[in-house]
Design a protein around this motif. Structure first.
Motif, PDB file in Angstrom:
ATOM      1  N   ARG A  96       0.841  -1.201   0.000  1.00 22.21           N
ATOM      2  CA  ARG A  96       0.000   0.000   0.000  1.00 22.21           C
ATOM      3  C   ARG A  96       0.875   1.250   0.000  1.00 22.21           C
ATOM      4  N   HIS A 105       1.334   8.017  10.982  1.00 25.64           N
ATOM      5  CA  HIS A 105       1.599   7.787  12.408  1.00 25.64           C
ATOM      6  C   HIS A 105       0.425   8.239  13.272  1.00 25.64           C
ATOM      7  N   VAL A 129       2.614  -2.383  16.130  1.00 24.15           N
ATOM      8  CA  VAL A 129       2.101  -1.935  14.843  1.00 24.15           C
ATOM      9  C   VAL A 129       0.735  -1.286  14.979  1.00 24.15           C
ATOM     10  N   TYR A 159      10.004   3.585  15.751  1.00 18.46           N
ATOM     11  CA  TYR A 159       8.561   3.313  15.786  1.00 18.46           C
ATOM     12  C   TYR A 159       8.038   3.029  17.204  1.00 18.46           C
TER      13      TYR A 159
HETATM   14  O1  A2G Z   1       3.952   3.031   9.832  1.00 20.74           O
HETATM   15  C1  A2G Z   1       3.972   1.651   9.490  1.00 20.74           C
HETATM   16  O2  A2G Z   1       3.724   1.512   8.120  1.00 20.74           O
HETATM   17  C2  A2G Z   1       2.919   0.919  10.300  1.00 20.74           C
HETATM   18  N1  A2G Z   1       2.833  -0.453   9.863  1.00 20.74           N
HETATM   19  C3  A2G Z   1       1.540   1.557  10.105  1.00 20.74           C
HETATM   20  O3  A2G Z   1       0.621   0.927  10.957  1.00 20.74           O
HETATM   21  C4  A2G Z   1       1.580   3.046  10.374  1.00 20.74           C
HETATM   22  O4  A2G Z   1       1.698   3.308  11.737  1.00 20.74           O
HETATM   23  C5  A2G Z   1       2.714   3.696   9.577  1.00 20.74           C
HETATM   24  C6  A2G Z   1       2.869   5.157   9.881  1.00 20.74           C
HETATM   25  O5  A2G Z   1       1.736   5.848   9.498  1.00 20.74           O
HETATM   26  C7  A2G Z   1       3.256  -1.472  10.557  1.00 20.74           C
HETATM   27  O6  A2G Z   1       3.733  -1.315  11.640  1.00 20.74           O
HETATM   28  C8  A2G Z   1       3.126  -2.815   9.974  1.00 20.74           C
END
Ligand code: A2G
Length: 528
Positions: free
Chosen positions: A51, A58, A208, A268
């Motif tokens: 995607r 975030h 996540v 993260y």
């Molecule tokens: O960072 C990652 O893509 C995260 N995905 C998603 O959930 C979202 O937080 C993004 C920032 O917008 C995973 O952790 C799989």
């Protein structure tokens, strides 16, 4: 909400015309390799795409809505089911990746052992497999022979890992279908599978949000998705005008790899803790009662605050009401977190003190995954989240307005419609640009290459440009007038790639920068 994963017998509905021929070749190669590898044909092929996030970065793990669209690059897993043994074999068509073989009975938890500290590729399959079996409480699963082919570039912020986990969950559900039917249990819907995939990815060791899995599984052809998470997962298609002037999204990879699993403790996971900490401190300041488990995010603070003070949405559209609340929360952030004491970051002990918790209590409630840092930025993170959600809501609303302009234009004043549409696209671009500023300055998730690429994109005539996904590298996404896409891409090739990556082959360049149509989400192919 209860729709199943679509079952297809023709892959042409998954790809745009320019991509279809190479996709057909890839699917055929996967089937042929499967037969060579396992000496039999696969029973089915599961597909889940990557995607690109258009806006709302975030904010998903703070409970807010995001606006991604699925891309055409995807993960495919061909599977043959074995009802007489539970053993699993998993391999990748690309020999660079090691294969995995296990017998659920001999693993510690009866499913499959996963060591999140070892950042091995096959963990993502294991996470999807285990997540599904655990959720459905399947004790003696059917065996599976699997072969995967992935085309989502790794570490590009296009969610190759979630496409992989989602595809693994879907493949595992399908392989267990006969067991579920025998025990008269229902096959999980696409929505339920998305929820399971969100939970499953947590086995890999990083915290996540849910955006990537929901986008990969629930996307519809020709539409982006506005995905909400709180109080329940909800995905609403968002369309773009298709008549002239049309727009396109161009993805440009910085080629700075953003390896989430390795960097999570300082990036993260840390952001998750900072935003949770900010939610707690805001709740305490606003007199909002906190649940004992501490699980409370910034969206819940907003909901509880407006319920407490009483908010009337009378005479306002849903978007207007949401935006008013989000603006209000940004003011609360300035007042509560923008103080001399907090504004420039706080130490861990100060964070605990502000949270009304001992260091051990804070750790127990909020730090389930490893993090490393000395300074926690509550003000800047919360300010990003509330303003970013305002931008996401405004973006969706602007797309809806553009669709209304298109509908009205049919048989009406076309010139007026073109002018109005362009003004709306300009607005979309401004929202994307503003998002980039906030990602960079308040969420600290950009990097020099993303700054450079997005600035070059604007200079090359994009309406707007921003990073997409977690950031710290990976890809940018630019909103470009459809008729200017070729010129735009050559400009970036010359100004960015020729300078920083002069050795890329034509093929590598095509994969680094491309326009992507909104693709459809997950599917199950059962034809031969
Ligand atoms: O960072 C990652 O893509 C995260 N995905 C998603 O959930 C979202 O937080 C993004 C920032 O917008 C995973 O952790 C799989």
């Amino acid at each position: 909400m209860s729709e199943p994963i679509p079952v297809i017998d023709d892959i042409s509905i998954l790809y745009s015309d320019p991509k279809l021929a190479s996709a057909r070749a890839r699917w055929a190669e996967l089937s042929a390799e499967f037969e060579k590898h396992y000496g039999r044909k696969p029973d089915f092929i599961a597909r889940s795409p990557g995607r690109v996030n258009l806006i709302g970065e975030h904010v998903d793990y703070s409970g807010f809505g995001v606006l991604p669209m699925a891309i055409e690059d995807d993960c495919l897993i061909a599977v043959a089911v074995n009802e007489s043994s539970s053993d699993v074999k998993f391999a990748n068509i690309n020999k660079k990746y090691s294969s995995l073989e296990f017998s659920p009975k001999s693993s510690q938890d009866g499913y499959v052992d996963i060591n999140p500290e070892l950042h091995v590729w096959s963990n993502y399959f294991a996470a999807g497999y285990r997540g599904l079996l655990e959720e459905l409480n399947i004790e003696t699963p059917n065996g599976m022979l699997c072969l995967m082919s992935g085309s989502v570039p790794e570490g590009a912020g296009l969610s190759s890992s979630s496409a992989f986990v989602c595809c693994s969950v879907i493949a595992t559900v399908k392989a267990q279908e006969s067991l579920l039917e025998k025990s008269q249990r229902k096959i999980p819907s696409a929505h339920e599978i998305a929820t399971i995939a969100i939970r499953s990815e947590r086995y890999v060791g990083a915290l996540v949000g849910g955006m990537d899995q929901a986008a990969s599984i629930l996307s519809k052809p020709n539409a982006a998705l506005f995905i909400e998470f709180h109080p329940v997962l909800k995905a609403t298609p968002v369309y773009f005008p298709t008549t002239q002037p049309a727009i396109a999204f161009v993805i440009a990879n910085t080629l700075v790899t953003s390896a989430k699993a390795e960097t999570a403790p300082v990036r993260y996971n840390l952001r998750v803790v900072e935003t949770r900490g900010a939610a707690r401190v805001l709740a305490l300041a606003l007199g909002i009662p906190l649940p004992a488990d501490g699980k409370f995010h910034l969206k819940q603070v907003l909901d509880a605050h407006y319920e407490k003070v009483g908010f009337s949405s009378e005479g306002k559209t849903e978007a207007e009401a949401d935006i008013e609340k989000l603006v209000g929360m940004t003011e609360v952030v300035e007042r509560v977190l923008g103080t001399d004491e907090i504004k420039n970051g706080v130490s861990y002990s100060k964070l605990c003190e502000l949270s009304g918790l001992s260091e051990a209590e804070f750790k127990k409630l909020y730090i389930q995954q490893p993090i490393r840092d000395e300074i926690f930025h509550l003000y800047r993170r919360a300010k990003h989240v509330y303003t970013e959600e305002r931008r996401a809501v405004a973006f969706r609303d602007t797309c809806e307005k553009a669709m209304r302009v298109q509908e009205k234009a049919a048989g009406g004043d076309e010139h007026k419609a073109v002018v109005e549409s362009k003004a709306l696209f300009k607005r979309l671009g401004e929202l994307m640009d503003e998002s980039q500023v906030y990602c960079h300055k308040y969420f600290d998730c950009s990097c020099d290459e993303l700054e450079e690429l997005t600035q070059l994109a604007r200079r090359a005539g994009a309406y707007g440009s921003r990073l997409s996904g977690a950031g710290w590298g990976g890809a940018s996404v630019s909103l470009v007038s459809e008729d200017r896409v070729p010129e735009f891409i050559s400009h970036l090739k010359k100004e960015f790639y020729a300078k920083h990556h002069p050795d890329l082959t034509e093929d590598q360049l095509e994969r680094a920068i491309f326009a992507s149509a909104p693709s459809s989400g997950a599917a199950m192919f059962v034809g031969h």
